[in-house]
Write a protein that holds these residues in place. Sequence first.
Motif, PDB file in Angstrom:
ATOM      1  N   ALA A  73      -7.550  -4.011   1.177  1.00 22.09           N
ATOM      2  CA  ALA A  73      -6.736  -2.978   0.521  1.00 22.09           C
ATOM      3  C   ALA A  73      -6.032  -2.150   1.587  1.00 22.09           C
ATOM      4  CB  ALA A  73      -7.612  -2.096  -0.351  1.00 22.09           C
ATOM      5  N   GLY A  74      -4.731  -1.958   1.434  1.00 24.77           N
ATOM      6  CA  GLY A  74      -3.950  -1.163   2.376  1.00 24.77           C
ATOM      7  C   GLY A  74      -3.266  -1.959   3.467  1.00 24.77           C
ATOM      8  N   ASP A  75      -3.625  -3.240   3.624  1.00 22.05           N
ATOM      9  CA  ASP A  75      -2.982  -4.080   4.645  1.00 22.05           C
ATOM     10  C   ASP A  75      -1.560  -4.430   4.221  1.00 22.05           C
ATOM     11  OD1 ASP A  75      -5.349  -4.075   6.048  1.00 22.05           O
ATOM     12  OD2 ASP A  75      -5.845  -6.179   5.627  1.00 22.05           O
ATOM     13  N   ALA A  76      -0.657  -4.519   5.195  1.00 21.80           N
ATOM     14  CA  ALA A  76       0.720  -4.908   4.919  1.00 21.80           C
ATOM     15  C   ALA A  76       0.768  -6.391   4.558  1.00 21.80           C
ATOM     16  CB  ALA A  76       1.607  -4.630   6.117  1.00 21.80           C
ATOM     17  N   ILE A  77       1.473  -6.701   3.464  1.00 26.22           N
ATOM     18  CA  ILE A  77       1.627  -8.100   3.055  1.00 26.22           C
ATOM     19  C   ILE A  77       3.088  -8.531   3.085  1.00 26.22           C
ATOM     20  CG2 ILE A  77      -0.476  -8.183   1.674  1.00 26.22           C
ATOM     21  CD1 ILE A  77       1.334  -7.881  -0.844  1.00 26.22           C
ATOM     22  N   GLY A  78       3.989  -7.603   3.310  1.00 20.72           N
ATOM     23  CA  GLY A  78       5.400  -7.921   3.341  1.00 20.72           C
ATOM     24  C   GLY A  78       6.197  -6.658   3.582  1.00 20.72           C
ATOM     25  N   ALA A  79       7.509  -6.776   3.374  1.00 22.79           N
ATOM     26  CA  ALA A  79       8.382  -5.626   3.563  1.00 22.79           C
ATOM     27  C   ALA A  79       9.567  -5.738   2.625  1.00 22.79           C
ATOM     28  CB  ALA A  79       8.864  -5.563   5.005  1.00 22.79           C
ATOM     29  N   VAL A  80      10.182  -4.599   2.372  1.00 20.98           N
ATOM     30  CA  VAL A  80      11.383  -4.545   1.541  1.00 20.98           C
ATOM     31  C   VAL A  80      12.411  -3.693   2.291  1.00 20.98           C
ATOM     32  CG1 VAL A  80      10.548  -2.590   0.180  1.00 20.98           C
ATOM     33  CG2 VAL A  80      12.268  -4.084  -0.769  1.00 20.98           C
ATOM     34  N   GLU A  81      13.632  -4.215   2.372  1.00 23.25           N
ATOM     35  CA  GLU A  81      14.715  -3.483   3.015  1.00 23.25           C
ATOM     36  C   GLU A  81      15.793  -3.215   1.983  1.00 23.25           C
ATOM     37  OE1 GLU A  81      16.233  -5.320   6.556  1.00 23.25           O
ATOM     38  OE2 GLU A  81      14.229  -5.777   7.288  1.00 23.25           O
ATOM     39  N   VAL A 101      19.561  -0.630   1.239  1.00 25.81           N
ATOM     40  CA  VAL A 101      20.673  -0.010   1.931  1.00 25.81           C
ATOM     41  C   VAL A 101      20.263   1.345   2.511  1.00 25.81           C
ATOM     42  CG1 VAL A 101      22.459  -1.214   0.628  1.00 25.81           C
ATOM     43  CG2 VAL A 101      21.564   0.932  -0.237  1.00 25.81           C
ATOM     44  N   LYS A 102      19.164   1.920   2.022  1.00 28.89           N
ATOM     45  CA  LYS A 102      18.705   3.227   2.484  1.00 28.89           C
ATOM     46  C   LYS A 102      17.630   3.156   3.561  1.00 28.89           C
ATOM     47  CE  LYS A 102      19.477   5.540  -1.932  1.00 28.89           C
ATOM     48  NZ  LYS A 102      18.810   6.263  -3.024  1.00 28.89           N
ATOM     49  N   SER A 103      16.685   2.198   3.444  1.00 28.65           N
ATOM     50  CA  SER A 103      15.560   2.173   4.386  1.00 28.65           C
ATOM     51  C   SER A 103      14.817   0.843   4.317  1.00 28.65           C
ATOM     52  CB  SER A 103      14.584   3.308   4.059  1.00 28.65           C
ATOM     53  OG  SER A 103      13.994   3.096   2.796  1.00 28.65           O
ATOM     54  N   ALA A 104      13.828   0.719   5.189  1.00 27.83           N
ATOM     55  CA  ALA A 104      12.939  -0.444   5.190  1.00 27.83           C
ATOM     56  C   ALA A 104      11.511   0.061   5.079  1.00 27.83           C
ATOM     57  CB  ALA A 104      13.109  -1.244   6.470  1.00 27.83           C
ATOM     58  N   SER A 105      10.684  -0.636   4.297  1.00 30.88           N
ATOM     59  CA  SER A 105       9.311  -0.196   4.063  1.00 30.88           C
ATOM     60  C   SER A 105       8.379  -1.383   3.984  1.00 30.88           C
ATOM     61  CB  SER A 105       9.214   0.569   2.743  1.00 30.88           C
ATOM     62  OG  SER A 105      10.081   1.659   2.732  1.00 30.88           O
ATOM     63  N   ASP A 106       7.139  -1.154   4.401  1.00 25.44           N
ATOM     64  CA  ASP A 106       6.094  -2.166   4.238  1.00 25.44           C
ATOM     65  C   ASP A 106       5.661  -2.221   2.786  1.00 25.44           C
ATOM     66  OD1 ASP A 106       5.953  -2.907   6.901  1.00 25.44           O
ATOM     67  OD2 ASP A 106       4.368  -1.461   7.370  1.00 25.44           O
ATOM     68  N   ILE A 107       5.226  -3.383   2.370  1.00 23.27           N
ATOM     69  CA  ILE A 107       4.565  -3.544   1.074  1.00 23.27           C
ATOM     70  C   ILE A 107       3.097  -3.762   1.400  1.00 23.27           C
ATOM     71  CG2 ILE A 107       4.353  -4.911  -1.025  1.00 23.27           C
ATOM     72  CD1 ILE A 107       7.287  -5.818  -0.545  1.00 23.27           C
ATOM     73  N   ASN A 108       2.254  -2.860   0.927  1.00 20.41           N
ATOM     74  CA  ASN A 108       0.824  -2.933   1.213  1.00 20.41           C
ATOM     75  C   ASN A 108       0.060  -3.495   0.025  1.00 20.41           C
ATOM     76  OD1 ASN A 108       1.235  -1.681   3.748  1.00 20.41           O
ATOM     77  ND2 ASN A 108       1.249   0.309   2.751  1.00 20.41           N
ATOM     78  N   SER A 109      -1.008  -4.209   0.305  1.00 26.67           N
ATOM     79  CA  SER A 109      -1.833  -4.744  -0.769  1.00 26.67           C
ATOM     80  C   SER A 109      -2.665  -3.624  -1.382  1.00 26.67           C
ATOM     81  CB  SER A 109      -2.762  -5.832  -0.226  1.00 26.67           C
ATOM     82  OG  SER A 109      -3.583  -6.312  -1.264  1.00 26.67           O
ATOM     83  N   PRO A 110      -2.620  -3.460  -2.697  1.00 26.63           N
ATOM     84  CA  PRO A 110      -3.415  -2.413  -3.345  1.00 26.63           C
ATOM     85  C   PRO A 110      -4.913  -2.707  -3.328  1.00 26.63           C
ATOM     86  CG  PRO A 110      -1.665  -3.209  -4.788  1.00 26.63           C
ATOM     87  CD  PRO A 110      -1.741  -4.131  -3.624  1.00 26.63           C
ATOM     88  N   ILE A 111      -5.271  -4.000  -3.239  1.00 24.54           N
ATOM     89  CA  ILE A 111      -6.681  -4.399  -3.280  1.00 24.54           C
ATOM     90  C   ILE A 111      -6.949  -5.495  -2.252  1.00 24.54           C
ATOM     91  CG2 ILE A 111      -6.984  -3.817  -5.722  1.00 24.54           C
ATOM     92  CD1 ILE A 111      -6.645  -6.819  -6.352  1.00 24.54           C
ATOM     93  N   SER A 112      -8.201  -5.737  -1.981  1.00 22.18           N
ATOM     94  CA  SER A 112      -8.601  -6.859  -1.129  1.00 22.18           C
ATOM     95  C   SER A 112      -8.431  -8.140  -1.928  1.00 22.18           C
ATOM     96  CB  SER A 112     -10.061  -6.703  -0.699  1.00 22.18           C
ATOM     97  OG  SER A 112     -10.227  -5.490   0.005  1.00 22.18           O
ATOM     98  N   CYS A 113      -7.753  -9.127  -1.335  1.00 20.46           N
ATOM     99  CA  CYS A 113      -7.457 -10.353  -2.073  1.00 20.46           C
ATOM    100  C   CYS A 113      -6.977 -11.453  -1.129  1.00 20.46           C
ATOM    101  CB  CYS A 113      -6.402 -10.089  -3.136  1.00 20.46           C
ATOM    102  SG  CYS A 113      -4.834  -9.476  -2.476  1.00 20.46           S
ATOM    103  N   THR A 114      -6.739 -12.629  -1.689  1.00 21.71           N
ATOM    104  CA  THR A 114      -6.143 -13.748  -0.968  1.00 21.71           C
ATOM    105  C   THR A 114      -4.873 -14.143  -1.702  1.00 21.71           C
ATOM    106  OG1 THR A 114      -8.312 -14.529  -0.245  1.00 21.71           O
ATOM    107  CG2 THR A 114      -6.498 -16.110  -0.141  1.00 21.71           C
ATOM    108  N   ILE A 115      -3.751 -14.144  -1.002  1.00 22.36           N
ATOM    109  CA  ILE A 115      -2.454 -14.455  -1.602  1.00 22.36           C
ATOM    110  C   ILE A 115      -2.421 -15.936  -1.975  1.00 22.36           C
ATOM    111  CG2 ILE A 115       0.050 -14.487  -1.263  1.00 22.36           C
ATOM    112  CD1 ILE A 115      -1.219 -11.639  -1.264  1.00 22.36           C
ATOM    113  N   THR A 116      -2.109 -16.228  -3.235  1.00 22.86           N
ATOM    114  CA  THR A 116      -2.080 -17.618  -3.707  1.00 22.86           C
ATOM    115  C   THR A 116      -0.689 -18.077  -4.123  1.00 22.86           C
ATOM    116  OG1 THR A 116      -2.665 -16.904  -5.942  1.00 22.86           O
ATOM    117  CG2 THR A 116      -4.485 -17.573  -4.482  1.00 22.86           C
ATOM    118  N   ALA A 117       0.231 -17.140  -4.386  1.00 27.48           N
ATOM    119  CA  ALA A 117       1.593 -17.494  -4.777  1.00 27.48           C
ATOM    120  C   ALA A 117       2.517 -16.348  -4.394  1.00 27.48           C
ATOM    121  CB  ALA A 117       1.674 -17.749  -6.280  1.00 27.48           C
ATOM    122  N   ILE A 118       3.780 -16.692  -4.134  1.00 25.34           N
ATOM    123  CA  ILE A 118       4.787 -15.682  -3.822  1.00 25.34           C
ATOM    124  C   ILE A 118       5.983 -15.869  -4.750  1.00 25.34           C
ATOM    125  CG2 ILE A 118       4.105 -15.329  -1.423  1.00 25.34           C
ATOM    126  CD1 ILE A 118       6.395 -17.267  -0.643  1.00 25.34           C
TER     127      ILE A 118
END
Length: 173
Positions: A92-100, A102-119
């Motif tokens: 929980a809280g680890d960065a899993i991606g980012a979104v950019e 026209v205004k800014s760029a930000s990390d996308i953090n995982s809300p919970i502990s998990c294993t990514i299975t699909a994007i």
Amino acid sequence: MASIARNLRPAVSRLAFTARARTSTWRPSPFGLRAFSATRAAFEKKYTKDHEWVELSDDKKTATIGISEYAAHALGDVVYVELPELELTVSAGDAIGAVESVKSASDINSPISCTITAINSLLEEKPSTINGGPEDTSSAGGWVAKAEVAEVGAQDLAGLMDAERYKAFTEEQ
């Protein structure tokens, strides 16, 4: 990269003003009936203070993750989304991606502990999909990832906000 919450602070006062200006008034049904429409999934969605959401499936073993409508609106036009790697195990809280945007760029953090299975590959081809429906879990929606949830991840949900608390949280900002 900064979290979504940190990048949204300058836009909060503008959002609060426009949200109040667009408040609609309730009108009763001409048939004298009250219509309620809610899905079971709406009660399972949880939010973080960094404006990510997670929706747990009925079996409590899989989840869908994304950024909130509030965040998507505040970010503006999204121009790039960095998606997580498959089979990535995060806490929980680890960065899993980012979104950019026209205004800014930000990390996308995982809300919970998990294993990514699909994007959501659609976001690579058409990042603006996230603006049209950031909390839409359909195949055409703006969700970011699907994940397998272990017992620790299910326990992480207890520290997250439900929709009502999240709405109150965003109104305070």
